[in-house]
Design a protein around this motif. Structure first.
Motif, PDB file in Angstrom:
ATOM      1  N   ARG A   1      15.898 -11.491  16.476  1.00 24.88           N
ATOM      2  CA  ARG A   1      14.782 -11.695  15.693  1.00 24.88           C
ATOM      3  C   ARG A   1      13.994 -12.726  16.609  1.00 24.88           C
ATOM      4  NH1 ARG A   1      12.556  -8.178  12.745  1.00 24.88           N
ATOM      5  NH2 ARG A   1      11.428 -10.088  11.685  1.00 24.88           N
ATOM      6  N   LEU A   2      14.369 -13.748  17.026  1.00 23.50           N
ATOM      7  CA  LEU A   2      13.685 -14.780  17.920  1.00 23.50           C
ATOM      8  C   LEU A   2      13.116 -14.340  19.180  1.00 23.50           C
ATOM      9  CD1 LEU A   2      15.908 -17.901  16.996  1.00 23.50           C
ATOM     10  CD2 LEU A   2      13.360 -17.670  16.068  1.00 23.50           C
ATOM     11  N   ASN A   3      13.958 -13.153  19.925  1.00 25.50           N
ATOM     12  CA  ASN A   3      13.279 -12.747  20.846  1.00 25.50           C
ATOM     13  C   ASN A   3      13.186 -13.760  22.162  1.00 25.50           C
ATOM     14  OD1 ASN A   3      12.742 -10.851  23.002  1.00 25.50           O
ATOM     15  ND2 ASN A   3      10.793 -10.254  21.880  1.00 25.50           N
ATOM     16  N   PRO A   4      14.198 -14.328  22.568  1.00 24.25           N
ATOM     17  CA  PRO A   4      13.925 -15.280  23.827  1.00 24.25           C
ATOM     18  C   PRO A   4      13.249 -14.837  25.091  1.00 24.25           C
ATOM     19  CG  PRO A   4      16.205 -14.529  23.626  1.00 24.25           C
ATOM     20  CD  PRO A   4      15.514 -13.948  22.566  1.00 24.25           C
ATOM     21  N   LEU A   5      13.333 -13.427  25.258  1.00 20.99           N
ATOM     22  CA  LEU A   5      12.970 -13.000  26.490  1.00 20.99           C
ATOM     23  C   LEU A   5      11.492 -12.231  26.251  1.00 20.99           C
ATOM     24  CD1 LEU A   5      15.895 -10.825  27.879  1.00 20.99           C
ATOM     25  CD2 LEU A   5      15.433 -13.468  27.967  1.00 20.99           C
ATOM     26  N   ASP A   6      10.516 -12.844  27.180  1.00 14.80           N
ATOM     27  CA  ASP A   6       8.916 -12.197  27.092  1.00 14.80           C
ATOM     28  C   ASP A   6       9.048 -10.894  27.501  1.00 14.80           C
ATOM     29  OD1 ASP A   6       8.959 -12.582  29.923  1.00 14.80           O
ATOM     30  OD2 ASP A   6       8.132 -14.489  29.823  1.00 14.80           O
ATOM     31  N   ALA A   7       7.837 -10.160  27.774  1.00  5.89           N
ATOM     32  CA  ALA A   7       7.586  -8.705  28.010  1.00  5.89           C
ATOM     33  C   ALA A   7       8.075  -8.638  29.660  1.00  5.89           C
ATOM     34  CB  ALA A   7       6.314  -8.398  27.923  1.00  5.89           C
ATOM     35  N   ALA A   8       7.684  -9.477  30.361  1.00  4.68           N
ATOM     36  CA  ALA A   8       8.014  -9.338  31.748  1.00  4.68           C
ATOM     37  C   ALA A   8       9.521  -9.463  32.193  1.00  4.68           C
ATOM     38  CB  ALA A   8       7.217 -10.718  32.693  1.00  4.68           C
ATOM     39  N   GLU A   9      10.102 -10.330  31.553  1.00  2.22           N
ATOM     40  CA  GLU A   9      11.667 -10.537  31.450  1.00  2.22           C
ATOM     41  C   GLU A   9      12.298  -9.108  30.898  1.00  2.22           C
ATOM     42  OE1 GLU A   9      11.769 -15.321  31.228  1.00  2.22           O
ATOM     43  OE2 GLU A   9      11.829 -14.009  29.451  1.00  2.22           O
ATOM     44  N   TRP A  10      11.835  -8.543  30.156  1.00  2.15           N
ATOM     45  CA  TRP A  10      12.479  -7.379  29.327  1.00  2.15           C
ATOM     46  C   TRP A  10      12.269  -6.138  30.436  1.00  2.15           C
ATOM     47  CZ3 TRP A  10      16.007  -6.543  26.076  1.00  2.15           C
ATOM     48  CH2 TRP A  10      16.149  -7.566  24.922  1.00  2.15           C
ATOM     49  N   ALA A  11      11.105  -6.327  31.254  1.00  2.00           N
ATOM     50  CA  ALA A  11      10.911  -5.119  32.093  1.00  2.00           C
ATOM     51  C   ALA A  11      11.713  -5.565  33.263  1.00  2.00           C
ATOM     52  CB  ALA A  11       9.452  -5.477  32.708  1.00  2.00           C
ATOM     53  N   LEU A  12      12.217  -6.728  33.647  1.00  2.00           N
ATOM     54  CA  LEU A  12      13.220  -6.749  34.785  1.00  2.00           C
ATOM     55  C   LEU A  12      14.603  -6.512  34.227  1.00  2.00           C
ATOM     56  CD1 LEU A  12      12.357 -10.364  35.980  1.00  2.00           C
ATOM     57  CD2 LEU A  12      11.953  -8.326  37.201  1.00  2.00           C
ATOM     58  N   ILE A  13      14.849  -6.383  33.036  1.00  2.00           N
ATOM     59  CA  ILE A  13      16.516  -6.240  32.852  1.00  2.00           C
ATOM     60  C   ILE A  13      16.392  -4.450  32.129  1.00  2.00           C
ATOM     61  CG2 ILE A  13      17.048  -8.577  32.349  1.00  2.00           C
ATOM     62  CD1 ILE A  13      17.048  -7.985  29.590  1.00  2.00           C
ATOM     63  N   ALA A  14      15.483  -4.267  31.749  1.00  2.00           N
ATOM     64  CA  ALA A  14      15.471  -2.816  31.073  1.00  2.00           C
ATOM     65  C   ALA A  14      16.009  -1.664  31.797  1.00  2.00           C
ATOM     66  CB  ALA A  14      13.940  -2.474  30.703  1.00  2.00           C
ATOM     67  N   PRO A  15      15.927  -1.716  33.202  1.00  2.00           N
ATOM     68  CA  PRO A  15      16.381  -0.537  33.899  1.00  2.00           C
ATOM     69  C   PRO A  15      17.945  -0.672  34.148  1.00  2.00           C
ATOM     70  CG  PRO A  15      14.513  -1.375  35.217  1.00  2.00           C
ATOM     71  CD  PRO A  15      14.768  -2.449  33.874  1.00  2.00           C
ATOM     72  N   ALA A  16      18.582  -1.871  33.827  1.00  4.80           N
ATOM     73  CA  ALA A  16      20.036  -2.085  33.784  1.00  4.80           C
ATOM     74  C   ALA A  16      20.662  -1.759  32.444  1.00  4.80           C
ATOM     75  CB  ALA A  16      20.326  -3.480  34.273  1.00  4.80           C
ATOM     76  N   LEU A  17      19.671  -1.560  31.512  1.00  2.00           N
ATOM     77  CA  LEU A  17      20.358  -1.201  30.129  1.00  2.00           C
ATOM     78  C   LEU A  17      20.699   0.055  29.963  1.00  2.00           C
ATOM     79  CD1 LEU A  17      18.017  -3.743  27.946  1.00  2.00           C
ATOM     80  CD2 LEU A  17      20.362  -4.289  28.647  1.00  2.00           C
ATOM     81  N   PRO A  18      21.549   0.580  29.063  1.00  2.00           N
ATOM     82  CA  PRO A  18      21.776   1.997  28.588  1.00  2.00           C
ATOM     83  C   PRO A  18      20.648   2.761  27.944  1.00  2.00           C
ATOM     84  CG  PRO A  18      23.856   0.762  28.175  1.00  2.00           C
ATOM     85  CD  PRO A  18      22.707  -0.274  28.463  1.00  2.00           C
ATOM     86  N   GLN A  19      20.195   3.852  28.163  1.00  2.00           N
ATOM     87  CA  GLN A  19      18.939   4.225  27.273  1.00  2.00           C
ATOM     88  C   GLN A  19      19.138   4.176  25.923  1.00  2.00           C
ATOM     89  OE1 GLN A  19      18.364   8.344  28.491  1.00  2.00           O
ATOM     90  NE2 GLN A  19      16.511   8.687  27.160  1.00  2.00           N
ATOM     91  N   ARG A  20      20.097   4.359  25.347  1.00  2.00           N
ATOM     92  CA  ARG A  20      20.177   4.095  23.797  1.00  2.00           C
ATOM     93  C   ARG A  20      19.705   2.789  23.548  1.00  2.00           C
ATOM     94  NH1 ARG A  20      25.831   6.176  20.913  1.00  2.00           N
ATOM     95  NH2 ARG A  20      24.735   8.000  22.010  1.00  2.00           N
ATOM     96  N   VAL A  21      20.310   1.800  24.275  1.00  2.00           N
ATOM     97  CA  VAL A  21      20.031   0.357  24.009  1.00  2.00           C
ATOM     98  C   VAL A  21      18.477   0.105  24.066  1.00  2.00           C
ATOM     99  CG1 VAL A  21      20.323  -2.163  24.416  1.00  2.00           C
ATOM    100  CG2 VAL A  21      22.245  -0.395  24.572  1.00  2.00           C
ATOM    101  N   ARG A  22      17.794   0.757  25.477  1.00  2.00           N
ATOM    102  CA  ARG A  22      16.412   0.368  25.415  1.00  2.00           C
ATOM    103  C   ARG A  22      15.657   1.171  24.377  1.00  2.00           C
ATOM    104  NH1 ARG A  22      17.677   2.200  30.945  1.00  2.00           N
ATOM    105  NH2 ARG A  22      16.409   4.301  30.302  1.00  2.00           N
ATOM    106  N   GLU A  23      16.149   2.276  23.864  1.00  2.00           N
ATOM    107  CA  GLU A  23      15.472   2.924  22.924  1.00  2.00           C
ATOM    108  C   GLU A  23      15.464   2.261  21.363  1.00  2.00           C
ATOM    109  OE1 GLU A  23      17.162   6.663  22.601  1.00  2.00           O
ATOM    110  OE2 GLU A  23      15.904   7.469  24.277  1.00  2.00           O
TER     111      GLU A  23
END
Length: 233
Positions: free
Chosen positions: A207-229
């Motif tokens: 809920r607090l979401n400590p990562l900003d949009a740029a940081e999510w963009a960096l780690i998103a490719p390493a996450l499973p597709q289901r998690v990204r969705e």
């Protein structure tokens, strides 16, 4: 137990070192600092629930590992020393980040200061307070090391790190977790309270979401597709 969980920052730092070294060679250190900040956030987000869990489960974990001969003192030592890891894990990454910035000579002096502090405080307090003093000294030694590290990172990059803004969210979630575990342990038992507290931590951190949009963009490719969705990334 501490040696076991300290493999996390060791392997994480090794995985990130090549990227930090490449980015440190760039004239503009903004990309380097963004990667470093993300690494610190991820380490702290993992270290804090570890600290709460090992504090709550110190007695059964000590019993499993060492037997009754190490109770209660071994459990108390673990409860204290495990709180060194949120700072210690940051120091682990920061040390190599500073090496990437070619500041290793100044890193050496930071270690000298922390080592001197550790020796002096142990000589002063162990005779009176025993192993508990050594455990507390471990935490403050990590803090003494972190202070020059933090100053050197800002000097090496020429930019503010904004530590409070970067870390208050995982610490807030960990505070709620610690409160939950403390309240629930007498009611439902320590293992059930630890599990519930972990779920509480995960919910509040999400809920607090400590990562900003740029940081999510960096780690998103390493996450499973289901998690990204599921998180909308």
């Amino acid at each position: 137990w501490l040696l076991a969980i300290n493999v996390v920052p060791a392997f994480f730092t090794q995985a990130l070192m090549a990227t930090l070294s490449r980015q440190a060679s760039e004239p503009d250190k903004s990309t380097f600092l963004r990667t470093y900040r993300l690494g610190i956030k991820l380490l702290v987000c993992v270290a804090l629930p570890f600290a709460v869990l090992f504090s709550a489960l110190a007695e059964p974990l000590t019993l499993i590992l060492a037997g009754t001969a190490y109770l209660p003192d071994g459990a108390l030592a673990l409860q204290i020393m495990v709180w060194s890891i949120p700072i210690g894990w940051m120091n682990s990454l920061t040390q190599y980040a500073l090496v990437a910035l070619d500041l290793q000579r100044r890193v050496t002096w930071a270690f000298v200061a922390a080592c001197a502090f550790n020796i002096i405080t142990n000589l002063m307090f162990i005779p009176q307070y025993g192993f508990a003093a050594a455990a507390v000294t471990t935490i403050f030694s990590e803090l003494i090391l972190f202070i020059p590290f933090a100053l050197l990172i800002e000097r090496g990059t020429g930019q503010r790190v904004a530590w409070w803004k970067m870390l208050w969210k995982p610490y807030a979630a960990a505070g709620v977790m610690l409160f939950s575990v403390t309240i629930l342990t007498p009611l439902i038992g320590v293992w059930q309270a630890a599990l519930t507290g972990t779920l509480v931590y995960g919910f509040f951190l999400w809920r607090l979401n400590p990562l900003d949009a740029a940081e999510w963009a960096l780690i998103a490719p390493a996450l499973p597709q289901r998690v990204r969705e599921s998180i909308g990334r």
